[in-house]
Design a protein around this motif. Structure first.
Motif, PDB file in Angstrom:
ATOM      1  N   ASP A 194       0.866  -1.174   0.000  1.00 35.92           N
ATOM      2  CA  ASP A 194       0.000   0.000   0.000  1.00 35.92           C
ATOM      3  C   ASP A 194       0.905   1.227   0.000  1.00 35.92           C
ATOM      4  OD1 ASP A 194      -2.518  -1.122  -0.130  1.00 35.92           O
ATOM      5  OD2 ASP A 194      -2.790  -1.194   2.046  1.00 35.92           O
ATOM      6  N   GLY A 195       0.478   2.274  -0.686  1.00 36.47           N
ATOM      7  CA  GLY A 195       1.311   3.457  -0.846  1.00 36.47           C
ATOM      8  C   GLY A 195       1.022   4.567   0.138  1.00 36.47           C
ATOM      9  N   ILE A 196       0.206   4.280   1.135  1.00 34.28           N
ATOM     10  CA  ILE A 196      -0.194   5.291   2.120  1.00 34.28           C
ATOM     11  C   ILE A 196       0.308   4.866   3.500  1.00 34.28           C
ATOM     12  CG2 ILE A 196      -2.185   6.389   3.253  1.00 34.28           C
ATOM     13  CD1 ILE A 196      -2.072   7.270   0.431  1.00 34.28           C
ATOM     14  N   CYS A 197       0.948   5.786   4.220  1.00 35.93           N
ATOM     15  CA  CYS A 197       1.429   5.491   5.563  1.00 35.93           C
ATOM     16  C   CYS A 197       0.252   5.128   6.470  1.00 35.93           C
ATOM     17  CB  CYS A 197       2.179   6.710   6.116  1.00 35.93           C
ATOM     18  SG  CYS A 197       2.891   6.421   7.754  1.00 35.93           S
ATOM     19  N   THR A 198       0.441   4.093   7.273  1.00 32.09           N
ATOM     20  CA  THR A 198      -0.632   3.652   8.173  1.00 32.09           C
ATOM     21  C   THR A 198      -0.788   4.571   9.370  1.00 32.09           C
ATOM     22  OG1 THR A 198       0.908   2.194   9.351  1.00 32.09           O
ATOM     23  CG2 THR A 198      -0.353   1.222   7.519  1.00 32.09           C
TER      24      THR A 198
ATOM     25  N   HIS B 245       6.271  12.163   9.162  1.00 34.77           N
ATOM     26  CA  HIS B 245       6.701  11.995  10.557  1.00 34.77           C
ATOM     27  C   HIS B 245       7.834  10.986  10.731  1.00 34.77           C
ATOM     28  CE1 HIS B 245       2.437  13.439  11.121  1.00 34.77           C
ATOM     29  NE2 HIS B 245       3.144  14.354  11.720  1.00 34.77           N
ATOM     30  N   GLY B 246       8.347  10.452   9.619  1.00 33.33           N
ATOM     31  CA  GLY B 246       9.504   9.568   9.707  1.00 33.33           C
ATOM     32  C   GLY B 246       9.220   8.117  10.035  1.00 33.33           C
ATOM     33  N   ALA B 247       7.956   7.696   9.990  1.00 36.94           N
ATOM     34  CA  ALA B 247       7.667   6.270  10.181  1.00 36.94           C
ATOM     35  C   ALA B 247       8.401   5.493   9.092  1.00 36.94           C
ATOM     36  CB  ALA B 247       6.168   6.010  10.090  1.00 36.94           C
ATOM     37  N   GLN B 248       8.859   4.292   9.441  1.00 34.09           N
ATOM     38  CA  GLN B 248       9.588   3.489   8.468  1.00 34.09           C
ATOM     39  C   GLN B 248       8.983   2.103   8.348  1.00 34.09           C
ATOM     40  OE1 GLN B 248      13.660   3.740   9.960  1.00 34.09           O
ATOM     41  NE2 GLN B 248      14.092   5.350   8.463  1.00 34.09           N
ATOM     42  N   PHE B 249       9.050   1.573   7.106  1.00 35.23           N
ATOM     43  CA  PHE B 249       8.507   0.253   6.801  1.00 35.23           C
ATOM     44  C   PHE B 249       9.500  -0.512   5.940  1.00 35.23           C
ATOM     45  CE2 PHE B 249       5.075   3.312   7.113  1.00 35.23           C
ATOM     46  CZ  PHE B 249       4.158   2.698   7.955  1.00 35.23           C
ATOM     47  N   ASP B 250       9.574  -1.820   6.155  1.00 32.44           N
ATOM     48  CA  ASP B 250      10.341  -2.695   5.277  1.00 32.44           C
ATOM     49  C   ASP B 250       9.429  -3.053   4.106  1.00 32.44           C
ATOM     50  OD1 ASP B 250      11.462  -4.937   3.977  1.00 32.44           O
ATOM     51  OD2 ASP B 250      12.444  -5.593   5.821  1.00 32.44           O
ATOM     52  N   VAL B 251       9.778  -2.624   2.893  1.00 31.15           N
ATOM     53  CA  VAL B 251       8.881  -2.841   1.750  1.00 31.15           C
ATOM     54  C   VAL B 251       8.847  -4.303   1.310  1.00 31.15           C
ATOM     55  CG1 VAL B 251       9.045  -0.458   0.919  1.00 31.15           C
ATOM     56  CG2 VAL B 251      10.603  -2.204  -0.014  1.00 31.15           C
ATOM     57  N   THR B 252       9.800  -5.116   1.763  1.00 30.34           N
ATOM     58  CA  THR B 252       9.785  -6.530   1.383  1.00 30.34           C
ATOM     59  C   THR B 252       8.796  -7.338   2.220  1.00 30.34           C
ATOM     60  OG1 THR B 252      11.591  -7.218   2.863  1.00 30.34           O
ATOM     61  CG2 THR B 252      12.210  -6.374   0.682  1.00 30.34           C
TER      62      THR B 252
ATOM     63  N   PRO C 120       6.332   6.761  14.182  1.00 32.74           N
ATOM     64  CA  PRO C 120       5.117   6.573  14.962  1.00 32.74           C
ATOM     65  C   PRO C 120       4.134   5.526  14.413  1.00 32.74           C
ATOM     66  CG  PRO C 120       4.923   8.589  13.689  1.00 32.74           C
ATOM     67  CD  PRO C 120       6.305   8.045  13.459  1.00 32.74           C
ATOM     68  N   ALA C 121       4.372   4.957  13.248  1.00 29.96           N
ATOM     69  CA  ALA C 121       3.442   3.936  12.735  1.00 29.96           C
ATOM     70  C   ALA C 121       3.531   2.679  13.599  1.00 29.96           C
ATOM     71  CB  ALA C 121       3.766   3.594  11.290  1.00 29.96           C
ATOM     72  N   THR C 122       2.399   2.007  13.776  1.00 30.49           N
ATOM     73  CA  THR C 122       2.373   0.740  14.511  1.00 30.49           C
ATOM     74  C   THR C 122       1.739  -0.365  13.678  1.00 30.49           C
ATOM     75  OG1 THR C 122       0.278   1.377  15.544  1.00 30.49           O
ATOM     76  CG2 THR C 122       2.291   1.858  16.787  1.00 30.49           C
ATOM     77  N   GLU C 123       1.059   0.009  12.596  1.00 36.48           N
ATOM     78  CA  GLU C 123       0.368  -0.960  11.742  1.00 36.48           C
ATOM     79  C   GLU C 123       1.165  -1.192  10.466  1.00 36.48           C
ATOM     80  OE1 GLU C 123      -3.769  -1.185   9.189  1.00 36.48           O
ATOM     81  OE2 GLU C 123      -3.681   0.192  10.882  1.00 36.48           O
ATOM     82  N   ALA C 124       1.380  -2.453  10.124  1.00 34.51           N
ATOM     83  CA  ALA C 124       2.156  -2.811   8.930  1.00 34.51           C
ATOM     84  C   ALA C 124       1.437  -2.389   7.654  1.00 34.51           C
ATOM     85  CB  ALA C 124       2.397  -4.316   8.910  1.00 34.51           C
ATOM     86  N   LEU C 125       2.217  -2.252   6.591  1.00 34.97           N
ATOM     87  CA  LEU C 125       1.650  -2.010   5.266  1.00 34.97           C
ATOM     88  C   LEU C 125       1.180  -3.331   4.681  1.00 34.97           C
ATOM     89  CD1 LEU C 125       4.400   0.232   3.618  1.00 34.97           C
ATOM     90  CD2 LEU C 125       2.160   0.979   4.420  1.00 34.97           C
TER      91      LEU C 125
END
Length: 103
Positions: A42-46, A67-74, A82-87
């Motif tokens: 998904d292309g939108i930050c959770t 806000h600098g939330a980071q996700f592993d795209v793999t 501050p994100a807590t929900e996965a993409l």
């Protein structure tokens, strides 16, 4: 709820930049190239519903520009608050020069 194979991009579109924002119906999909493999999420930050394509991709980590939330795209997993929900992630198939995702 059947997945559909959707064309997202040509491989050459991800040679200069490692990300591409794709609109699929009402969804924003983020397509990323990591070590010559392709991943779709998904292309939108959770966290705050900000498009992620404007953020930077470093190795396999996309950083939200707000806000600098980071996700592993793999994997879609959260790597920094501050994100807590996965993409949500989507399986990708490459056929010749075309990149598809099952959405």
């Amino acid at each position: 709820n059947q997945m559909k194979k959707i064309f997202l991009a040509f491989r050459k579109e991800l040679t200069k930049l490692p990300t591409k924002e794709c609109v699929v119906g009402k969804r924003l999909i983020l397509l990323c190239r990591v070590k010559n493999k392709y991943y779709a999420t998904d292309g939108i930050c959770t966290h705050e519903q900000i498009p992620l394509a404007a953020g930077g991709l470093h190795k396999a980590i996309i950083t939200c520009p707000m806000h600098g939330a980071q996700f592993d795209v793999t994997t879609g997993k959260v790597k920094a608050l501050p994100a807590t929900e996965a993409l949500k992630t989507y399986s990708v198939e490459v056929q010749g020069e075309k990149i598809y995702a099952f959405i």
